[in-house]
Scaffold this motif. Structure first.
Motif, mmCIF file in Angstrom:
data_model
loop_
_atom_site.group_PDB
_atom_site.id
_atom_site.type_symbol
_atom_site.label_atom_id
_atom_site.label_comp_id
_atom_site.label_asym_id
_atom_site.label_seq_id
_atom_site.Cartn_x
_atom_site.Cartn_y
_atom_site.Cartn_z
ATOM 1 N N SER A 143 32.669 46.394 42.215
ATOM 2 C CA SER A 143 33.253 45.066 42.389
ATOM 3 C C SER A 143 33.500 44.855 43.871
ATOM 4 O O SER A 143 33.301 45.754 44.689
ATOM 5 N N GLY A 144 33.962 43.654 44.218
ATOM 6 C CA GLY A 144 34.394 43.419 45.581
ATOM 7 C C GLY A 144 35.608 44.277 45.893
ATOM 8 O O GLY A 144 36.341 44.704 44.995
ATOM 9 N N ALA A 145 35.824 44.547 47.175
ATOM 10 C CA ALA A 145 36.958 45.370 47.578
ATOM 11 C C ALA A 145 38.257 44.751 47.078
ATOM 12 O O ALA A 145 38.480 43.550 47.217
ATOM 13 N N GLY A 146 39.098 45.581 46.458
ATOM 14 C CA GLY A 146 40.371 45.105 45.933
ATOM 15 C C GLY A 146 40.265 44.375 44.611
ATOM 16 O O GLY A 146 41.219 43.733 44.185
ATOM 17 N N GLY A 147 39.128 44.510 43.923
ATOM 18 C CA GLY A 147 38.938 43.755 42.687
ATOM 19 C C GLY A 147 39.631 44.337 41.472
ATOM 20 O O GLY A 147 39.938 43.615 40.525
ATOM 21 N N ARG A 148 39.907 45.635 41.484
ATOM 22 C CA ARG A 148 40.524 46.280 40.330
ATOM 23 C C ARG A 148 41.973 45.841 40.167
ATOM 24 O O ARG A 148 42.712 45.704 41.127
ATOM 25 N N VAL A 149 42.384 45.614 38.897
ATOM 26 C CA VAL A 149 43.775 45.263 38.602
ATOM 27 C C VAL A 149 44.518 46.486 38.067
ATOM 28 O O VAL A 149 45.627 46.788 38.497
ATOM 29 N N TRP A 150 43.920 47.191 37.101
ATOM 30 C CA TRP A 150 44.508 48.443 36.626
ATOM 31 C C TRP A 150 43.394 49.342 36.100
ATOM 32 O O TRP A 150 42.265 48.892 35.866
ATOM 33 N N ALA A 151 43.733 50.607 35.927
ATOM 34 C CA ALA A 151 42.774 51.591 35.419
ATOM 35 C C ALA A 151 43.521 52.632 34.610
ATOM 36 O O ALA A 151 44.690 52.920 34.860
ATOM 37 N N LYS A 152 42.825 53.208 33.640
ATOM 38 C CA LYS A 152 43.399 54.228 32.775
ATOM 39 C C LYS A 152 42.343 55.301 32.567
ATOM 40 O O LYS A 152 41.206 55.010 32.202
ATOM 41 N N GLY A 153 42.728 56.542 32.792
ATOM 42 C CA GLY A 153 41.773 57.631 32.649
ATOM 43 C C GLY A 153 41.231 58.072 34.001
ATOM 44 O O GLY A 153 41.507 57.463 35.043
ATOM 45 N N GLY A 183 35.477 60.858 32.940
ATOM 46 C CA GLY A 183 35.712 61.082 31.520
ATOM 47 C C GLY A 183 35.951 59.725 30.887
ATOM 48 O O GLY A 183 35.822 58.699 31.554
ATOM 49 N N PRO A 184 36.280 59.667 29.599
ATOM 50 C CA PRO A 184 36.566 58.368 28.966
ATOM 51 C C PRO A 184 37.651 57.628 29.746
ATOM 52 O O PRO A 184 38.721 58.171 30.012
ATOM 53 N N ALA A 185 37.377 56.387 30.125
ATOM 54 C CA ALA A 185 38.303 55.657 30.992
ATOM 55 C C ALA A 185 38.186 54.163 30.741
ATOM 56 O O ALA A 185 37.231 53.681 30.106
ATOM 57 N N GLU A 186 39.186 53.429 31.226
ATOM 58 C CA GLU A 186 39.207 51.972 31.169
ATOM 59 C C GLU A 186 39.542 51.450 32.559
ATOM 60 O O GLU A 186 40.332 52.053 33.290
ATOM 61 N N ILE A 187 38.948 50.313 32.909
ATOM 62 C CA ILE A 187 39.266 49.674 34.188
ATOM 63 C C ILE A 187 39.229 48.165 33.973
ATOM 64 O O ILE A 187 38.380 47.655 33.243
ATOM 65 N N ALA A 188 40.171 47.456 34.597
ATOM 66 C CA ALA A 188 40.329 46.019 34.360
ATOM 67 C C ALA A 188 40.196 45.241 35.661
ATOM 68 O O ALA A 188 40.598 45.702 36.735
ATOM 69 N N PHE A 189 39.628 44.032 35.537
ATOM 70 C CA PHE A 189 39.499 43.100 36.638
ATOM 71 C C PHE A 189 40.018 41.742 36.164
ATOM 72 O O PHE A 189 39.972 41.435 34.968
ATOM 73 N N SER A 190 40.485 40.930 37.100
ATOM 74 C CA SER A 190 40.976 39.601 36.720
ATOM 75 C C SER A 190 40.587 38.595 37.791
ATOM 76 O O SER A 190 40.157 38.965 38.894
#
Length: 303
Positions: A99-109, A143-150
């Protein structure tokens, strides 16, 4: 991969994105006939399809979920949040997206990330011209993970699964995130008039598969499938994205009264098929124009 379904009594060729869309709208059911490379099956055997009932294929029968989880060959995802949307991407070990720099909102894993000028200086500079950040961030699941963008503003998020070599042309700043196999480049307008008056500027974004890409839109989204030569007229700035096979031009608004009092401006954008076109119900420019006088009245006046 040749994908066909029985739709309204006829055997119809679809891609995976349209199949998911028809299922979520409830226009096909688990018993709808499906052919994959000529082999007949039913839609209910496709992993991840949601048939308009708010459930996922992986969830226990009768277990409601707030938003449907969609499966693609590249990753699973879920889009939610209404008018302030987010997308959660579900990654297996080794899966990657960017994603663009700073695009992640949260991540798990367990997720490793690194930020770099993807493609070198010139490619990064051209992306910057198209409304993206100069640096891009790559996320790799350990490993199994989740990542969110908004989205930074109210609007909507759409997903598009692209075949190998398939490209779409998008408005500036519409790219949100994509699987690592997707390329993000620039698209220059063919004509001076379109660049000046089409509402999208001279530089747009070209996104090429294979892979899944997530796009952010202003307001709500509506899609048309245009036949060869079929035209769609819209306000400048209303185009979110279109297939590369479509052509965008501008035309002047006819009639002095229409120009002076119609409130639509001097030019309209014209999209000509064949191909898919997605329009957005709002543009940042229109919102800024609407809010400017209100903000001006709230600010203290200078003496």
């Amino acid at each position: 991969m040749a994908l066909e379904i029985e739709y309204k009594g006829q055997r119809r060729v679809v891609d995976s994105t349209e199949l998911f869309r028809l299922a979520m709208k409830g226009e096909i059911s688990p018993t709808t006939r499906l052919w994959l490379n000529g082999t007949e099956s039913v839609c209910g055997k496709v992993r991840g399809l949601v048939f308009g009932n708010g459930q996922t294929a992986s969830a226990p029968q009768g277990t409601p979920t707030p938003y449907p989880r969609v499966s693609t060959p590249y990753l699973d995802y879920m889009i939610g949040g209404g008018s302030t949307p987010f997308v959660i991407c579900y990654l297996n070990a080794g899966a990657a997206l960017y994603s663009g720099a700073g695009g992640r909102v949260w991540a798990k894993g367990p997720i490793r990330f690194d930020t770099r000028a993807r493609g070198g200086f010139m490619a990064s500079f051209e992306r910057w011209l198209s409304g993206e950040t100069f640096f891009m961030t790559r996320y790799v699941a350990q490993g199994p993970a989740e990542i969110a963008f908004s989205t930074p503003l109210p609007g909507s998020i759409t997903a598009r699964v692209l075949r190998d070599g398939e490209s779409i042309i998008c408005q500036q700043g519409s790219f949100l995130a994509a699987s690592i196999s997707v390329s993000l480049n620039v698209h220059y307008q063919d004509s001076l008039a379109t660049g000046l008056f089409g509402g999208e500027g001279f530089v747009m974004q070209r996104i090429t598969g294979p892979g899944v890409v997530f796009l952010e839109l202003d307001g709500g989204a509506y899609e048309y499938i245009l036949q060869p030569g079929e035209r769609l007229v819209c306000d400048t700035g209303s185009l979110a994205w279109m297939d590369e096979s479509c052509k965008m031009t501008v035309q002047s608004v006819s009639g002095l009264n229409n120009v002076a009092f119609g409130g639509e401006g001097f030019f309209d954008t014209v999209i000509t098929g064949p191909g898919r076109v997605t329009l957005q119900s709002m543009s940042i420019q229109t919102m800024a124009k609407t809010l400017a006088p209100i903000i001006g009245r709230l600010l203290p006046h200078r003496r």
